[in-house]
Structure formats: C-alpha cells, structure tokens
Design a protein around this motif. Sequence first.
Motif, PDB file in Angstrom:
ATOM      1  N   LEU A  34       5.940  11.447   7.800  1.00  0.00           N
ATOM      2  CA  LEU A  34       6.617  12.079   6.676  1.00  0.00           C
ATOM      3  C   LEU A  34       6.873  11.061   5.567  1.00  0.00           C
ATOM      4  O   LEU A  34       6.667  11.347   4.375  1.00  0.00           O
ATOM      5  N   PHE A  35       7.320   9.882   5.963  1.00  0.00           N
ATOM      6  CA  PHE A  35       7.577   8.829   4.978  1.00  0.00           C
ATOM      7  C   PHE A  35       6.314   8.468   4.204  1.00  0.00           C
ATOM      8  O   PHE A  35       6.331   8.365   2.969  1.00  0.00           O
ATOM      9  N   GLU A  36       5.207   8.260   4.912  1.00  0.00           N
ATOM     10  CA  GLU A  36       3.970   7.834   4.248  1.00  0.00           C
ATOM     11  C   GLU A  36       3.494   8.879   3.235  1.00  0.00           C
ATOM     12  O   GLU A  36       3.020   8.537   2.152  1.00  0.00           O
ATOM     13  N   LEU A  37       3.634  10.157   3.581  1.00  0.00           N
ATOM     14  CA  LEU A  37       3.227  11.208   2.647  1.00  0.00           C
ATOM     15  C   LEU A  37       4.120  11.221   1.407  1.00  0.00           C
ATOM     16  O   LEU A  37       3.638  11.354   0.277  1.00  0.00           O
ATOM     17  N   MET A  38       5.428  11.065   1.627  1.00  0.00           N
ATOM     18  CA  MET A  38       6.339  11.060   0.482  1.00  0.00           C
ATOM     19  C   MET A  38       6.179   9.797  -0.360  1.00  0.00           C
ATOM     20  O   MET A  38       6.303   9.835  -1.591  1.00  0.00           O
ATOM     21  N   LYS A  39       5.913   8.694   0.282  1.00  0.00           N
ATOM     22  CA  LYS A  39       5.650   7.445  -0.443  1.00  0.00           C
ATOM     23  C   LYS A  39       4.449   7.637  -1.377  1.00  0.00           C
ATOM     24  O   LYS A  39       4.481   7.262  -2.556  1.00  0.00           O
ATOM     25  N   ALA A  40       3.380   8.235  -0.856  1.00  0.00           N
ATOM     26  CA  ALA A  40       2.188   8.488  -1.667  1.00  0.00           C
ATOM     27  C   ALA A  40       2.516   9.433  -2.824  1.00  0.00           C
ATOM     28  O   ALA A  40       2.037   9.242  -3.953  1.00  0.00           O
ATOM     29  N   ASP A  41       3.331  10.450  -2.556  1.00  0.00           N
ATOM     30  CA  ASP A  41       3.732  11.381  -3.612  1.00  0.00           C
ATOM     31  C   ASP A  41       4.468  10.651  -4.738  1.00  0.00           C
ATOM     32  O   ASP A  41       4.203  10.867  -5.928  1.00  0.00           O
TER      33      ASP A  41
END
Length: 556
Positions: free
Chosen positions: A417-424
């Motif tokens: 979840l963190f990695e996806l939000m970081k990319a966002d």
Amino acid sequence: MRIVKSRAARAITAAVAVGLIATGCSSERDNKSKGDGEKDTFVFAGAGDPGSLDPALASDGETFRVTRQAFEALLEHESGGTKLVGGLAETWSSNDEGTVWTFNLRKGVKFHDGEAFNAAAVCANYDHWFNWTGTYQSSAVSYYWQTIMGGFAKNEDKETPEANYKSCTAKDEHTAVIEVKEPSANLPGGFSLNALAIHSPKAIKEYEKQEASAKGDAITYPKYSQEAGTVAGTGPYKIVKWNKGNKEVTLERFDDYWGEKAKVKNLVFRTIDTEEGRRQALQAGDIDGYDLVAPADVKTLKDQGYVVPTRGVFNLFYVGMSQEANKALKKKEVRQAVAHSIDKENLVKTQLPEGGKVADQFMPDTVAGYSENVKKYPHDPAKAKSLLKKAGEEKLELEFCYPTEVTRPYMPAPQDLFELMKADLEKSGITVKPKAMKWAPDYLDATEAGSCALHMLGWTGDFNDGYNFIGTWFAGYDKQWGFKDKKVFDAVNAGSKMGDVEERVEAYKKANEVIMDYLPGVPVSSSPPAIAFAKNVNPPNVSPLTQEVFSEASFK
C-alpha cells in the motif's frame, strides 16, 4: 431511567493478534494426542506483537486479541455482533442525563489470583486509572482512558483533556456506581472497552509499585506488563507465559471461570508477520487458525477445505498528516494536493479483499452518521500539482512513515500500500522520504506523538456509534494530527452530548462535512477482513469488531 438487561450467559470477547515467528521455530504448545486423540492446545497466528499484557496501557488490536481472553469489562458485545450485553455487570442503567451509571454486578466471580470480584474491585480499577501520573498520562500509554473519561485527578500536561470522570462508589458489594461530569456519546459503549477491563485489586497494588518512562517518542512500559505472572483478570483464560523470543503468548483455561468454560485447555497466540507465512503455517498444520487472510488466498483456502469466514465492514484506513511534523501541511492546498494524489480506486481494486470500498470520510458507510454530502477529492495529479504551485510548495518533500512486521484488518499489506501511494505522490511532484518502523511499539508510539509528516493507520470500531470514529481523532487537539481548529472540534463534539439518537446522527453527518472540508488527513478505504481456520476446527463466531471469543473454539 434507561435500563438494559444482559443475556443470561455470555461468552467472552477477543480481539486482535499476537506472536511473530518463522514457521520453522519451536512452539510452546504441546499438542500431543491424548488417549482419546483430543488436542489440548489451540494455536492462532496474528500479524504483529502485542505491546502489553495490561490492556489499559494499549490502544492496538494486536494487544487486545490476547488480553480480551483474560480480562473482562463491565459490558461486552454479543458474540459475533455489535449489540452491547452484560459482561461483569449483569444489568446496567443510567439517570436521564447519562451522568450516573449503575452496574449490578455478577456474583461468584473470581480473579485469576483467587481474589473475589466485587464493586470495590471495580472502583479500585477506575480510581487507579484516574490517579495515574507521569508517563502514564501520555496519550500513547493511556489513550483509551483519555478518550473515554478525559484526563486525570491532576493533569500534568496542558494538552491533556479535562477529566470527565468524577467518581466510582461501591454502593454495596455487588453494585458499583460510576459518575461522570457530562453526558458522552462514548458511554455506555466505553464501558465495554478491553482497555477498561477489570483487574484484581491485589494485582493493581503491584502495578502501582512500577513506573512507565519515556525518552523522546520511545515508551518503556512497566515490567509487570511485559511478562506473565502479575496480571490477573476474570476471563476464561489466564495468561501464563510470554515468550518474546518465540513471539508467543500462552494462556491456560481458568477452571474457576464464572461462565461457560473454554472448550480447549491451552490457547497460544503466535505472531507471523507475513500473509504468506501465516497461510503456509496453516496448510502445514503448525497453527489452527490465523487472522488477516490475503485477499488472493481466500478462494484457494476455501477450495482446499479450510474454513474462511469474512467479517462485516466496520473499519477505516487512512493517511494521516501531522501539521507539526511538517509546517507545509498547515496549508490547506498542500493537504488537498496529497488527497488528490492518492488513487484510492486502484488501492481498493488491487490490494483489498472483495467487498472493499473507497472511503470519502472518516467512518465507513455502515455507521450511522455517514454523510452523502462531504467534499470529495478524486484522483487528479494535475490538480495536485496546481494546488502545490498555488501554495508555493512545488518542491515539497514529505517524510512518509509506514509499519513493518504487521498486517491489519484495514491494511492487508502495508508495504505494498505504501509503495503504491508513494508512486502516486511522486506523480504529483511530491518527493517522498520513506521511513519504515516496527509496528509495536515504535510505529504506534511515533504516530501517536505526531512525529511523521505522513503515516498510514486505521481503525476498527470499538462500538457502534459514529463518535467512536470521528471523536477518536477530531474531538480536540491530538498530536497525531497536530492541528487546532475550533470549527472542527465543535462540529465533532456537537452530537456527543445529544440524548436523541436521530439528532445525534444528523450532528455526525454535519461533522463529517466540516472535517472533510478542513481535510486533516485522507480517508482511503474500508474492507471486510477474512479469518481462516483449519479443517478440524469449530471456529468462534467472527466479529465485525474483531472481537472473536476464542473460548468458543473447539476441535472436531
């Protein structure tokens, strides 16, 4: 006068995990077959370590799953549901104002140390919490006491809320009367919290000899709370060992329990911090059940014959912002930019189990008070960039903390979840500085102290009232968020003292609208977490509050 009667007999509650161990490590359980082939130990795997064996010092579900088996509160929830029923109190009532609460207590109840349960024991607990001093007054330590009852007899921190608790009186041996200064939406639900479960007065005297301490954000908890031997409740199980090396807590059936005895003699909570590790341990026969099944594993396990019930949706996952950790977050445009950056639809579609929902406010739509009229922040990187430019923060850099060694009902795979939000966020031009922290106690203490500019957390409701969600975070100043806005605080508190349910719900709706206009953080999603059991297990009723009653579990 409002009077509520409990069901005649109740099976105790449970809630949220404990233990962490590679499946190859040794276990404390002895599941050797007896003469009749019956197993005498039930092993359940959770996703993270408990923080304490004293639930009064905790605010996380990993701790409460363990302590709920050993400690009981005045009220509880019906097995598998959200309706309040009697716990250590058979019946309860309040005056019309909701400021005087009378509890008619069960008779013949014993604590694990042999002491008798009575009204004096109830008052010994409530007065013990009210008279906490020093580090015990930290919101990271006494979170639930402060949330439900306010501050202390003598507040030592100017940010600590004024105490609403007034007194506890033992009217007679089996009647306890608790008075508060003002009515609150947190009552009577707060009386069901495991953090306010009743301990033996003899044990409390030992507790009071020990201090908690703090150094920066790090809390050192008292010794009694970190090893079995001193804590004593009234539940169907008693805690007998905490092997931190093996990441296991062991409980034994309490044969003098007042209610229905536990069906299995020994109960072990073990931590296995990955979804894959928990699944493999179940398939290998090393454990008898586990929580927080990976969404992709549900069908596989069902097809293989495992029992995989799903809880109802009663949680919320969010990205928190600490305005004191990074001053840029004081600008509304920056907070809006963060909100427009996060692709919630993608997170729900790729990371949550079937039935997961995008959240647009700080409570799920299953809770009365949910509003259809809140301001929304759809995924829009271009708009996020425009807002950052308007705020003069085109080179914004934010530290983003995320937890390790844990899975939560609202947060199936934290790092993913963190990695996806970081990319966002990076697509919107925000530079993200990742900071990974061990869930307990490091991450919980740091987020509670407001040390992270951005962090990811969530909430599973304790009881069915909207204030248990929005009041938890936004009833007043909270270091986690680091803002002071009277309009938000007044809106959240407006419904908390209303006796009329319909009026209260309307007040919650308006509060949600005010909160989402101010935007202290980003509500992301709600999800229905699954729990799995071995083929030879008669599982307990699953609870939307994650309060499974493990004394109900048995082997076929």
